[in-house]
Write a protein that holds these residues in place. Structure first.
Motif, mmCIF file in Angstrom:
data_model
loop_
_atom_site.group_PDB
_atom_site.id
_atom_site.type_symbol
_atom_site.label_atom_id
_atom_site.label_comp_id
_atom_site.label_asym_id
_atom_site.label_seq_id
_atom_site.Cartn_x
_atom_site.Cartn_y
_atom_site.Cartn_z
ATOM 1 N N GLU A 1 0.837 -1.203 0.000
ATOM 2 C CA GLU A 1 0.000 0.000 0.000
ATOM 3 C C GLU A 1 0.880 1.265 0.000
ATOM 4 O O GLU A 1 0.500 2.284 -0.549
ATOM 5 C CB GLU A 1 -0.933 -0.006 1.207
ATOM 6 C CG GLU A 1 -2.092 -0.982 1.065
ATOM 7 C CD GLU A 1 -1.684 -2.440 1.221
ATOM 8 O OE1 GLU A 1 -0.676 -2.711 1.901
ATOM 9 O OE2 GLU A 1 -2.365 -3.323 0.654
ATOM 10 N N ASP B 1 1.429 7.106 2.353
ATOM 11 C CA ASP B 1 0.817 6.490 1.164
ATOM 12 C C ASP B 1 -0.152 5.377 1.540
ATOM 13 O O ASP B 1 -1.238 5.259 0.969
ATOM 14 C CB ASP B 1 1.907 5.950 0.228
ATOM 15 C CG ASP B 1 2.492 7.051 -0.660
ATOM 16 O OD1 ASP B 1 1.864 8.125 -0.781
ATOM 17 O OD2 ASP B 1 3.580 6.832 -1.241
ATOM 18 N N THR C 1 -3.205 6.898 3.111
ATOM 19 C CA THR C 1 -3.985 7.595 2.091
ATOM 20 C C THR C 1 -4.820 6.600 1.281
ATOM 21 O O THR C 1 -5.946 6.891 0.887
ATOM 22 C CB THR C 1 -3.034 8.390 1.169
ATOM 23 O OG1 THR C 1 -2.301 9.317 1.974
ATOM 24 C CG2 THR C 1 -3.797 9.141 0.084
ATOM 25 N N SER C 2 -4.253 5.396 1.066
ATOM 26 C CA SER C 2 -5.013 4.399 0.302
ATOM 27 C C SER C 2 -6.295 4.009 1.026
ATOM 28 O O SER C 2 -7.286 3.636 0.404
ATOM 29 C CB SER C 2 -4.153 3.159 0.034
ATOM 30 O OG SER C 2 -4.087 2.339 1.196
ATOM 31 N N VAL D 1 -8.050 6.138 2.768
ATOM 32 C CA VAL D 1 -8.966 7.242 2.488
ATOM 33 C C VAL D 1 -9.531 7.092 1.073
ATOM 34 O O VAL D 1 -10.754 7.181 0.851
ATOM 35 C CB VAL D 1 -8.238 8.605 2.640
ATOM 36 C CG1 VAL D 1 -9.159 9.766 2.269
ATOM 37 C CG2 VAL D 1 -7.704 8.756 4.068
ATOM 38 N N THR D 2 -8.643 6.803 0.124
ATOM 39 C CA THR D 2 -9.053 6.628 -1.271
ATOM 40 C C THR D 2 -10.107 5.530 -1.407
ATOM 41 O O THR D 2 -11.051 5.645 -2.189
ATOM 42 C CB THR D 2 -7.809 6.251 -2.118
ATOM 43 O OG1 THR D 2 -6.796 7.216 -1.873
ATOM 44 C CG2 THR D 2 -8.153 6.188 -3.603
ATOM 45 N N ARG D 3 -9.912 4.460 -0.640
ATOM 46 C CA ARG D 3 -10.860 3.346 -0.711
ATOM 47 C C ARG D 3 -12.104 3.606 0.134
ATOM 48 O O ARG D 3 -12.969 2.730 0.261
ATOM 49 C CB ARG D 3 -10.185 2.055 -0.233
ATOM 50 C CG ARG D 3 -9.088 1.569 -1.179
ATOM 51 C CD ARG D 3 -8.178 0.540 -0.521
ATOM 52 N NE ARG D 3 -8.930 -0.577 0.027
ATOM 53 C CZ ARG D 3 -8.536 -1.328 1.049
ATOM 54 N NH1 ARG D 3 -7.378 -1.071 1.660
ATOM 55 N NH2 ARG D 3 -9.273 -2.314 1.489
ATOM 56 N N GLY D 4 -12.181 4.770 0.735
ATOM 57 C CA GLY D 4 -13.377 5.134 1.482
ATOM 58 C C GLY D 4 -13.463 4.529 2.861
ATOM 59 O O GLY D 4 -14.510 4.586 3.515
ATOM 60 N N CYS E 1 2.900 12.772 -8.026
ATOM 61 C CA CYS E 1 2.103 11.558 -8.122
ATOM 62 C C CYS E 1 2.573 10.745 -9.334
ATOM 63 O O CYS E 1 2.457 9.560 -9.352
ATOM 64 C CB CYS E 1 0.606 11.849 -8.222
ATOM 65 S SG CYS E 1 0.238 13.369 -9.055
#
Lengths: 240, 240, 240, 240, 240, 240
Positions: B26, B140, B143-144, B146-149, B240
């Protein structure tokens, strides 16, 4: 501020050093920092580890352990688990480095001193008590070499002792006991020689990072406390 | 004073942080402090160790290793010897504590982050490079979530980075390389957050005890160096 | 038949060999077979294990490991568990035998080469990539002995490389990636020298036993693929 | 060519399978390939390892060991050394995979069969003798489940047996004994089912790489030899 | 009182000693005490452990193990667990001491005998069967030294054998089988030499402490039983 | 006959039992048999090992260790070596069995008592001192359950104590110290309850097998000695 055992922030717990606590070791000390009690022995062996052979210099190393029921709840025995914890290894490496720092390895010659610190009762500060007591056991063991005519003088450069300090509820406190340690925001250990120079400094933010100012406050407390410990060591070494 | 690689006493080596270095983790970072290169990965697991179950809070832990030939001469592989050295355990405990200090465990929820720091080339300062790189891998990985909700915000309180300082031939130097480290009288590692507060401070007299003044000088160098590292981390995280 | 990455049945994945990947080892290679990336180092030691002492011949041995997060889900670290898995031991024994098969031990003299294969990213075929890359690292390490005047010539008899083949949905495919490997009915690894003779052949029926005809088909694919790998090795070795 | 025990190249050594060799195991066999003697037991347990729980399918696994004095010179006991060698792990994994290949795991249901192969006398071919004998022990153990009414039929798809072949002084020989094995240029082990399909093929160049033609010659010998072993297994299973 | 296998309280189970059971060891015996079957080998090595080097005296030591399915339910393999149980260590130390007690170490000279006792089927009394059988294997191994001209005479002072006795439902019984042992209130093992003197006596109250009178009754049974075992040993040694 | 410390053959060394030696354990005793000093703690845990769960009965188990410098020359630390010796395992199993023999497991209920015997100074008879002291620690720990209202009565059936006897220069002597033990031809340990029945008897011929008559003489000495130990235990338990 009054602490739960009545001490003020700058006070050590009662410190007691009993020499010749067991009979076989060249140096054997029971050191007590309040409820923390550690047997420190120093054993002489007339050889050095392979990596030092033939160099004419000596070696000092340490091992540390806690009896399973030195603590409030029984911890499992490392010999039974078949491995020493990271905490144990970290502490025994610290003790070894601290004592090597004040030993004149060339004057010691090709022999080793094994320091064993076994905690029989734990109430905070076991590593600093160990260093403080082990120094006295080391003096006794090295003196036995002089007595036996193997060395002309005790190969030590100066004394070494250690104390913990911490920040509890925002206040810097000297020599934390277990309940204070459990509540501490920051925990620092200082190992210092009798010339008031440091051998080891370890600070850890348990709950909250600490500022330079807080570090300075803790250092001042520690320096004062360790100087008191030097007096206790000297008193113990005067007795026979 | 000019150092053997042309730096002055207050300079870091070239620091480089490459994100997404490997594809499965991740968070995956290659961090380079001069010739020191460490792969730092952060792996999310949707569970916590038994001692934390049911408390609703998370966990961050770290493991550290060096490839056998990361060093000048090959060291034996810990997996083959069947045990991790005291040095390895000490470093991975330090990395874990450093990252936990800036993580909001309640906001993380009942999940764990495993940080793996594997040194592929060693040239001094592997533990401080590891902490500095691992922070970016941790960002990172979180953050993943957060990105995945799974989380509303990245559960970090502030940044953390680390640097070594030492006293070589009487002078305090920032970010020692291997040859400087081998000659150092004193070696200190500072782990600091972006609010300029300390998480860990570890100082060891390798050859000669050090004074309060020397400690202060080393601290000043370290604080300055770590603030430079925060800039490098931020730059890396912007890409990014 | 088109494979999920667009290859046909007889195609290798993109293969890349980067020499001098790290700086301390006598030979250091990053080998990539598609998404599989392995650091292979070759380290020279001027001694042999006890069972070979005094015979005037050399030794080549190998160790293999995967970083914990080389894989889709994190696997636990063997150093932390305190033992290497059967799979690890099997692979490192295979790598060692493969490289010994092409080395002239008498010409090497009483010295050892330690091959370390550390997988930083796994996507199928880590053992065959390791052998293929380790050969190049071995050439570099042995060449350094010639350069330093310790040997008159590189003590290698021929080149060696390896590839996997498998039967997926009834078809023989060259150089399986992880997703193909997971679906394979049969998995075979071939290790072959540049005279097109075999050093190791290992076939395993994962789901369904295989016939002589299927074995022949896989062998033909493998021989073709390994001959392509010899070209990649040669190209890499031409660069300086 | 006549071999040192009078056999020709295509002959097995005398093979003997004694069922019910010990009394506690559900299946217990003494298998003898000439001077190689192995006790193979199959033990039923009414549970499966954690990774299979709740799937309704069974498990077959194997362990292998040699008594310390099964060999010409005493080898040290793995239990005393505290770890199994790479060779042991490799062989027991091979035995396990071989038997799983012929077992219908769904029909077996959520139970495990533990195969133990303990070599009491070694004279070459211990792994192939183990597989050949273990199959018979497995039949007996699974039959006991039918006898006890726990299964309707023995959940085996076909028979499995194994043999070694090698190239000695340039000639392919079937079923090498220890002295032949020590001299072999190439050593291959074939595990085949009664439909003449392969479960495992392992070939190793001990001294000299081998060609496709040599591999074919060895395979032909092995197929012929294993078909003879199926007859011995059947004969043994006919007796009560 | 009639026991479940028809014996009376003072009877041994059928005892059988088969010499030359396996071919590689200098002494190799299968000993059977009823359903208990143990392979005992004695291996000669022409060296002694470091602590005895240069003293001109020999060494006898023993290792003990049970095959995993020697018992009613499969026990896990000690080599796989990576450590020997306390029970195993206790038994092998007992076997070693028992055989050393009758060996003339000075006459043996600087060589070692390794005794391996591997239980292939267990039905009570495995340690006493091991000692009784190991003595015969030891005689054979030491005789081989005489045959090879390395010793003038077999360096044994007298014979040694062992038996268990127990109190079951209040009665003293000789040579308990597994079911009796499971029910025993007291379990004693006697190791005695042919001059009717004891080498080892071990008594354990499993359920109920025992009186001096009960100890005397058990001792009488044991002495009688061991004298019968000496006859069996002699008969076995007469055969060739 | 006068012994080297002035005792006669039938005398114990001075025996001293100090209760509440450390503060955390439910029972904590320092027991001294002359120069042998052992810390015995008894720790209550409100659970039983998995094999006893749900049966409503309790468990008592023991661990034993010696501080590295409890002995004349330093012995290496078992935790550092990663395994307990056979001697350690044998002694701690003996201590555990001895205390279980006098405990009413049903009355104890589903809880465990962990006995830790740590020898801080060794001078012969450490295992018998451990049992004798551990009994007093056990009484204290079990009494704490009564005091806390968890049990109606202390679940002990009778007292237990232990002593060593030996034959030195042909004479039976009670309670051997280290120098006598080193010279002993025979060494026996007796564990007896206050009803003068035996829990454990272990006799070993160190140099010369022993006769029934010698065993009887040693037993008489031991019974007399243990009855003296019961008085010391009672005296200690009367104090508060």
């Amino acid at each position: 501020m009054v602490r739960n055992d009545g001490r003020n922030a700058r006070s050590l717990r009662p410190v007691k050093i009993t020499r010749n606590f067991t009979k076989h070791a060249e140096g054997s000390v029971l050191v007590e920092f309040g409820g923390t009690r550690v047997i420190c022995t120093a054993s002489i062996e007339e050889s050095v580890p392979p990596f030092l052979r033939g160099r004419g210099t000596g070696w000092v190393t340490a091992e540390y352990s806690m009896l399973p029921r030195a603590t409030h709840t029984r911890s499992s025995r490392e010999a039974a688990k078949g491995k020493q914890s990271g905490r144990t290894l970290e502490i025994q490496r610290l003790i070894g480095r601290s004592l090597r720092a004040v030993t004149d390895m060339a004057a010691l010659g090709e022999r080793s001193v094994y320091i064993d610190c076994d905690v029989i009762q734990a109430d905070g500060g076991t590593r600093t008590a160990s260093i403080t007591g082990a120094y006295v056991a080391l003096v006794d063991a090295l003196t036995s070499l002089v007595t036996r005519g193997l060395l002309a003088a005790v190969p030590l450069k100066e004394a070494v002792a250690a104390v913990s300090v911490g920040i509890v509820s925002g206040s810097a406190l000297l020599d934390l006991d277990y309940s204070e340690d459990s509540d501490a925001e920051v925990d620092m250990n200082f190992v210092m020689t009798s010339s008031n120079r440091f051998v080891e400094v370890q600070g850890t933010a348990e709950a909250e990072p600490f500022s330079s100012e807080e570090m300075d406050a803790m250092r001042a407390l520690a320096m004062d406390g360790i100087n008191q410990l030097f007096v206790v060591q000297e008193e113990a070494l005067k007795q026979c």
